[in-house]
Design an enzyme around this catalytic site. Structure first.
Site, short mmCIF file in Angstrom:
data_model
loop_
_atom_site.label_atom_id
_atom_site.label_comp_id
_atom_site.label_asym_id
_atom_site.label_seq_id
_atom_site.Cartn_x
_atom_site.Cartn_y
_atom_site.Cartn_z
N CYS A 18 6.73 38.11 60.64
CA CYS A 18 6.65 36.72 60.22
C CYS A 18 5.67 36.64 59.05
O CYS A 18 4.61 37.28 59.10
CB CYS A 18 6.16 35.86 61.38
SG CYS A 18 5.98 34.11 60.98
N LEU A 19 6.03 35.87 58.04
CA LEU A 19 5.14 35.75 56.88
C LEU A 19 3.82 35.07 57.25
O LEU A 19 2.84 35.20 56.52
CB LEU A 19 5.85 34.98 55.75
CG LEU A 19 7.10 35.68 55.20
CD1 LEU A 19 7.78 34.81 54.15
CD2 LEU A 19 6.77 37.05 54.62
N GLY B 210 13.38 34.45 56.34
CA GLY B 210 13.46 33.02 56.56
C GLY B 210 12.09 32.40 56.37
O GLY B 210 11.08 33.10 56.35
N HIS C 47 13.99 32.35 65.59
CA HIS C 47 12.62 32.53 65.10
C HIS C 47 12.20 31.34 64.23
O HIS C 47 11.11 30.77 64.41
CB HIS C 47 12.54 33.85 64.30
CG HIS C 47 11.22 34.10 63.66
ND1 HIS C 47 10.40 35.15 64.01
CD2 HIS C 47 10.56 33.43 62.67
CE1 HIS C 47 9.29 35.11 63.27
NE2 HIS C 47 9.37 34.08 62.44
N GLU C 48 13.09 30.97 63.28
CA GLU C 48 12.73 29.88 62.35
C GLU C 48 12.63 28.54 63.07
O GLU C 48 11.73 27.74 62.78
CB GLU C 48 13.73 29.81 61.20
CG GLU C 48 13.77 31.05 60.31
CD GLU C 48 12.42 31.49 59.83
OE1 GLU C 48 11.53 30.64 59.61
OE2 GLU C 48 12.22 32.71 59.67
N GLN D 159 5.39 26.29 57.67
CA GLN D 159 4.65 27.45 57.18
C GLN D 159 4.03 27.21 55.81
O GLN D 159 3.12 27.93 55.41
CB GLN D 159 5.56 28.69 57.12
CG GLN D 159 5.96 29.20 58.50
CD GLN D 159 6.84 30.43 58.38
OE1 GLN D 159 8.04 30.31 58.22
NE2 GLN D 159 6.23 31.60 58.42
N HIS E 213 9.40 27.79 64.76
CA HIS E 213 8.31 27.28 63.91
C HIS E 213 8.26 25.75 63.93
O HIS E 213 7.19 25.16 63.78
CB HIS E 213 8.50 27.74 62.46
CG HIS E 213 8.03 29.14 62.18
ND1 HIS E 213 6.72 29.51 62.26
CD2 HIS E 213 8.71 30.26 61.79
CE1 HIS E 213 6.60 30.80 61.94
NE2 HIS E 213 7.80 31.28 61.65
#
Ligand code: NI
Length: 173
Positions: free
Chosen positions: A100-101, A47, A142-143, A52, A146
């Site tokens: 996470c990226l 995701g 999680h997303e 981000q 953000h």
């Protein structure tokens, strides 16, 4: 379309609360979504949230088919989710490993609600209303975090379960 730079933990833009989208179907929104998909897929993410890539809007994308970063995960359909609202179903939480990226090379054990209803809108402003469980519920939590400036390390209860992937999982996973 473009693969965008993903901001890393420590960048103050990742700590901001993102603004709701008010106009659907615009060229700008379409371009943002293309960049999110291109960037997420290029990096094998499950995701990606607009903040981000430095865009402070309440927009996330996610998809899990076969993902080498999450080989055990059940599949999640490709989804654009805008202005999400999350409602846990019950109080049961489950610990699971997340990456996470924006936190490259690391993993942590994070508690998330096991069962979740989420609502929001797709790219065209059509409503989305799903009740999900397990990894799908985890990815959405999680997303959406953000969008409120929260990175997963802040959710970890036991920081001995946070580290570099290759040290936590020698030989892969
Ligand atoms: Ni993330």
């Amino acid at each position: 379309m473009a693969i965008r730079e993903v901001l890393k933990m420590g960048d103050p833009r990742l700590l901001e609360v993102a603004a709701p989208v008010s106009t659907f179907g615009s060229a700008e929104l379409s371009a943002l979504l293309t960049d999110l998909w291109d960037t997420m897929r290029a990096l094998d993410g499950a995701g990606l949230a607009a903040p981000q890539i430095g865009v402070g809007l309440r927009v996330v994308v996610f998809e899990v088919e076969h993902n080498p970063r999450y080989p055990e995960a059940e599949s999640v359909p490709p989804t654009v989710l805008i202005n999400p609202v999350l409602t846990p179903i019950g109080t049961l939480q489950e610990e699971g490993w997340e990456g996470c990226l924006s936190v490259p090379g690391m993993r942590g054990l994070v508690p998330r609600y096991l069962n979740l209803r989420y609502t929001g809108f797709d790219a065209h402003g059509r409503p989305i209303d799903r009740s999900v469980t397990g990894f799908h519920a985890r990815v959405v939590q999680h997303e959406t975090d953000h969008l409120d400036g929260i990175l997963y390390p802040r959710r970890i209860r036991d920081l001995t379960r946070f580290g570099f992937s290759d040290a936590l999982f020698p030989g892969g996973a």
